[in-house]
Design a protein around this motif. Structure first.
Motif, PDB file in Angstrom:
ATOM      1  N   VAL A 434       4.295 -27.486  -0.408  1.00  0.00           N
ATOM      2  CA  VAL A 434       4.118 -26.399   0.557  1.00  0.00           C
ATOM      3  C   VAL A 434       3.208 -26.844   1.690  1.00  0.00           C
ATOM      4  O   VAL A 434       3.498 -26.624   2.880  1.00  0.00           O
ATOM      5  CB  VAL A 434       3.548 -25.144  -0.144  1.00  0.00           C
ATOM      6  N   ALA A 435       2.095 -27.491   1.348  1.00  0.00           N
ATOM      7  CA  ALA A 435       1.149 -27.951   2.368  1.00  0.00           C
ATOM      8  C   ALA A 435       1.799 -28.963   3.313  1.00  0.00           C
ATOM      9  O   ALA A 435       1.581 -28.921   4.537  1.00  0.00           O
ATOM     10  CB  ALA A 435      -0.075 -28.572   1.694  1.00  0.00           C
ATOM     11  N   ASP A 436       2.602 -29.861   2.782  1.00  0.00           N
ATOM     12  CA  ASP A 436       3.272 -30.870   3.610  1.00  0.00           C
ATOM     13  C   ASP A 436       4.274 -30.221   4.561  1.00  0.00           C
ATOM     14  O   ASP A 436       4.384 -30.615   5.735  1.00  0.00           O
ATOM     15  CB  ASP A 436       3.986 -31.890   2.724  1.00  0.00           C
ATOM     16  N   ILE A 437       5.019 -29.221   4.068  1.00  0.00           N
ATOM     17  CA  ILE A 437       6.001 -28.536   4.925  1.00  0.00           C
ATOM     18  C   ILE A 437       5.285 -27.803   6.049  1.00  0.00           C
ATOM     19  O   ILE A 437       5.712 -27.832   7.206  1.00  0.00           O
ATOM     20  CB  ILE A 437       6.859 -27.562   4.084  1.00  0.00           C
ATOM     21  N   VAL A 438       4.188 -27.125   5.720  1.00  0.00           N
ATOM     22  CA  VAL A 438       3.422 -26.406   6.743  1.00  0.00           C
ATOM     23  C   VAL A 438       2.907 -27.382   7.799  1.00  0.00           C
ATOM     24  O   VAL A 438       2.947 -27.109   9.011  1.00  0.00           O
ATOM     25  CB  VAL A 438       2.250 -25.637   6.091  1.00  0.00           C
ATOM     26  N   ALA A 439       2.440 -28.538   7.349  1.00  0.00           N
ATOM     27  CA  ALA A 439       1.882 -29.523   8.279  1.00  0.00           C
ATOM     28  C   ALA A 439       2.921 -30.060   9.255  1.00  0.00           C
ATOM     29  O   ALA A 439       2.591 -30.346  10.422  1.00  0.00           O
ATOM     30  CB  ALA A 439       1.256 -30.672   7.492  1.00  0.00           C
ATOM     31  N   ARG A 440       4.169 -30.172   8.821  1.00  0.00           N
ATOM     32  CA  ARG A 440       5.182 -30.752   9.699  1.00  0.00           C
ATOM     33  C   ARG A 440       5.963 -29.706  10.503  1.00  0.00           C
ATOM     34  O   ARG A 440       6.726 -30.057  11.409  1.00  0.00           O
ATOM     35  CB  ARG A 440       6.144 -31.623   8.888  1.00  0.00           C
ATOM     36  N   SER A 441       5.795 -28.434  10.177  1.00  0.00           N
ATOM     37  CA  SER A 441       6.569 -27.393  10.857  1.00  0.00           C
ATOM     38  C   SER A 441       6.000 -27.081  12.232  1.00  0.00           C
ATOM     39  O   SER A 441       4.782 -26.994  12.419  1.00  0.00           O
ATOM     40  CB  SER A 441       6.588 -26.113  10.014  1.00  0.00           C
ATOM     41  N   GLN A 442       6.907 -26.875  13.189  1.00  0.00           N
ATOM     42  CA  GLN A 442       6.550 -26.547  14.566  1.00  0.00           C
ATOM     43  C   GLN A 442       7.205 -25.219  14.961  1.00  0.00           C
ATOM     44  O   GLN A 442       8.194 -24.806  14.350  1.00  0.00           O
ATOM     45  CB  GLN A 442       7.023 -27.656  15.513  1.00  0.00           C
ATOM     46  N   PRO A 460       7.308 -16.508   0.136  1.00  0.00           N
ATOM     47  CA  PRO A 460       6.095 -15.810   0.590  1.00  0.00           C
ATOM     48  C   PRO A 460       4.869 -16.724   0.658  1.00  0.00           C
ATOM     49  O   PRO A 460       4.019 -16.556   1.530  1.00  0.00           O
ATOM     50  CB  PRO A 460       5.913 -14.719  -0.478  1.00  0.00           C
ATOM     51  N   VAL A 461       4.797 -17.690  -0.262  1.00  0.00           N
ATOM     52  CA  VAL A 461       3.669 -18.630  -0.252  1.00  0.00           C
ATOM     53  C   VAL A 461       3.673 -19.446   1.041  1.00  0.00           C
ATOM     54  O   VAL A 461       2.626 -19.671   1.658  1.00  0.00           O
ATOM     55  CB  VAL A 461       3.740 -19.559  -1.482  1.00  0.00           C
ATOM     56  N   LEU A 462       4.866 -19.867   1.462  1.00  0.00           N
ATOM     57  CA  LEU A 462       4.983 -20.630   2.708  1.00  0.00           C
ATOM     58  C   LEU A 462       4.590 -19.786   3.913  1.00  0.00           C
ATOM     59  O   LEU A 462       3.900 -20.270   4.821  1.00  0.00           O
ATOM     60  CB  LEU A 462       6.419 -21.145   2.866  1.00  0.00           C
ATOM     61  N   VAL A 463       5.021 -18.524   3.933  1.00  0.00           N
ATOM     62  CA  VAL A 463       4.654 -17.649   5.047  1.00  0.00           C
ATOM     63  C   VAL A 463       3.138 -17.492   5.125  1.00  0.00           C
ATOM     64  O   VAL A 463       2.535 -17.603   6.207  1.00  0.00           O
ATOM     65  CB  VAL A 463       5.335 -16.269   4.901  1.00  0.00           C
TER      66      VAL A 463
END
Length: 474
Positions: A434-442, A460-463
């Motif tokens: 989850v942390a890696d996806i958040v870091a790469r999302s624009q 929901p965790v990602l949001v």
């Protein structure tokens, strides 16, 4: 004895059900049947391993519910309903066997609940839930008041099952364990036919044969509706024609020889507009759900309308308000300009369809996927195909396999997929993924959680994680 021993139980008339107990009441399929039986005045009880909103909803409707499985829970029941998820050592199943109770597969119970209605059974390897939901919404809009049982909640319906006043019953027909052979349909819809559930069938040929048996259930005045864009469904139609079966066949799709033909489609945002033709007439089909696969699903619903004497234009109008079924490209929220969706896809064809839709919705922005393989056997059989489908994403994090009903298979891990996927990574730690996806999302990107297991909890965790990251930057 185990639950699979009851798959081919002789049909049980509605009047002989008595009080019914469900083992695994909280599941989508089981809870749907329970809702209908409660509406028809049948005493219902049931248990599940954990508490849930579904259990509380059924309790409010009059069911007696239990959290946890104990032998005493079946006391007072005449019929016990099981599914393939129930293991032989389940104490309630053992108690039911010892007491000599009626023990039936959920499909037998659903067949009993359908008694007195004309059945429209929606089958296929993919798209059953959405197509069943679309057909139900369309029939409701046309004033037919159908009964229905769907393998997922539908926003436009509010529930996954109901007992309607009309003479039609629309049901999702599950091929995973061949239990769809327990139904007696008047109309059958086949969205597609592919090899899957090989843990049950053993071979692709056995899967195809089960669909042949399914279609053979149609009476002489019945109708087979199928998608001529799909090779498996087209082959099924050819076998039906060669057999001389008297049922009517109504093909749909983009194919030139489809009786109900999708002529052209335009996509905008999360929706589409398509022109469909039938017997020289045409109308526009507008949808609020993304993807070419959903246009085909909607065309199947229009074909169902035709079998019931409903004008295609009326059917198309009824589908305009359809906003999707739970876990079918379901929006979970947005933060920092990134939209998060969840999808139940667990077969390579479904993953490909979900990611194709995501690419259209992303409109040039990146697509990131958190994928959880479902079943060791399916991962073993389709690892290469999963890897190929996941290449549609700009990044893919692959969680450990969700075992469901299976025990581990030596050597079968998610790395069978990631080893074939240049843009993917094995993610045994969901929090890190989850942390890696958040870091790469624009801003503008799409994040999609995909799989039939508990990966849905990470939407929901990602949001929330995206919101925190955005706040930290500010």
């Amino acid at each position: 004895m185990k639950a699979t021993d009851f798959h081919t139980t002789a049909r049980l008339p509605f009047g002989e059900l008595g009080a019914v107990h469900f083992i695994g009441l909280g599941g989508a399929g089981m809870s749907a049947i329970a809702r209908i039986l409660l509406a028809r005045g049948v005493p219902v009880s049931g248990s599940d391993a954990r508490d849930s909103a579904v259990l509380r909803q059924l309790e409010a409707l009059g069911a007696t519910v239990f959290v946890g499985h104990e032998a005493g829970h079946v006391g007072g029941a005449d019929t016990v309903v099981v599914s393939t998820a129930i293991r032989p050592e389940n104490p309630e199943l053992q108690a039911a066997v010892a007491a000599g109770l009626n023990i039936v597969h959920r499909s037998v119970a659903l067949s009993a609940a359908m008694e007195g209605k004309r059945l429209i059974a929606v089958g296929g390897t993919h798209g059953k839930t959405t197509t069943t939901a679309m057909a139900t919404v369309m029939l409701q809009a046309a004033g037919r008041e159908p009964s229905f049982a769907i393998g997922g909640d539908v926003a436009a319906l509010g529930v996954n099952a109901a007992h309607g006043e009309g003479d039609l019953f629309v049901a999702e027909a599950d091929e995973s364990d061949a239990s769809f052979l327990n139904y007696r349909p008047q109309v059958i819809v086949v969205t597609n036919v592919e090899a899957d559930h090989l843990d049950h069938y053993g071979s692709a040929e056995a899967v195809y044969a089960s669909f042949d048996q399914f279609v053979a259930l149609l009476p002489s005045d019945g109708t087979l509706v199928l998608c001529l864009d799909d090779d498996g469904a087209r082959a099924l139609a050819e076998r039906v024609a060669a057999s001389g079966a008297p049922c009517r066949v109504l093909g749909y799709g983009y194919a030139a020889d489809a009786a109900l033909r999708i002529v052209e489609s335009e996509f905008a945002g999360s929706g589409s507009a398509s022109r469909i033709e039938y017997r020289g007439g045409n109308c526009t089909l507008r949808l609020q759900v993304p993807g070419e696969h959903n246009i085909r699903n909607a065309a199947a619903a229009v074909a169902v309308a035709i079998t019931q004497g409903i004008d295609p234009a009326t059917a198309a109008e009824g589908l305009a308000g359809f906003t999707g079924a739970a876990r079918r490209f379901e929006a979970k929220g947005a933060a920092a300009g990134v939209r998060v969706f969840d999808d139940y896809a667990h077969h390579p064809t479904e993953v490909h369809a979900a990611l194709t839709a995501a690419r259209k919705v992303a409109a040039g922005h990146a697509v990131h996927v958190l994928f959880q393989p479902h079943l060791f056997s399916r991962t073993r059989e389709f690892a290469a195909e999963f890897a190929q489908a996941l290449q549609l994403a700009d990044s893919a994090a692959i969680l450990d396999i969700y075992p469901a009903r299976e025990d581990p298979i030596p050597g079968v891990t998610s790395e069978l997929i990631t080893s074939r996927l240049p843009s993917g990574s094995y993610a045994p730690d969901p929090a890190r993924a989850v942390a890696d996806i958040v870091a790469r999302s624009q801003p503008g990107d799409i994040v999609l959680t995909v799989g039939a297991g508990d990966v849905t909890q990470y939407g929901p965790v990602l949001v929330e994680a995206l919101e925190r990251a955005s706040t930290a930057v500010q």
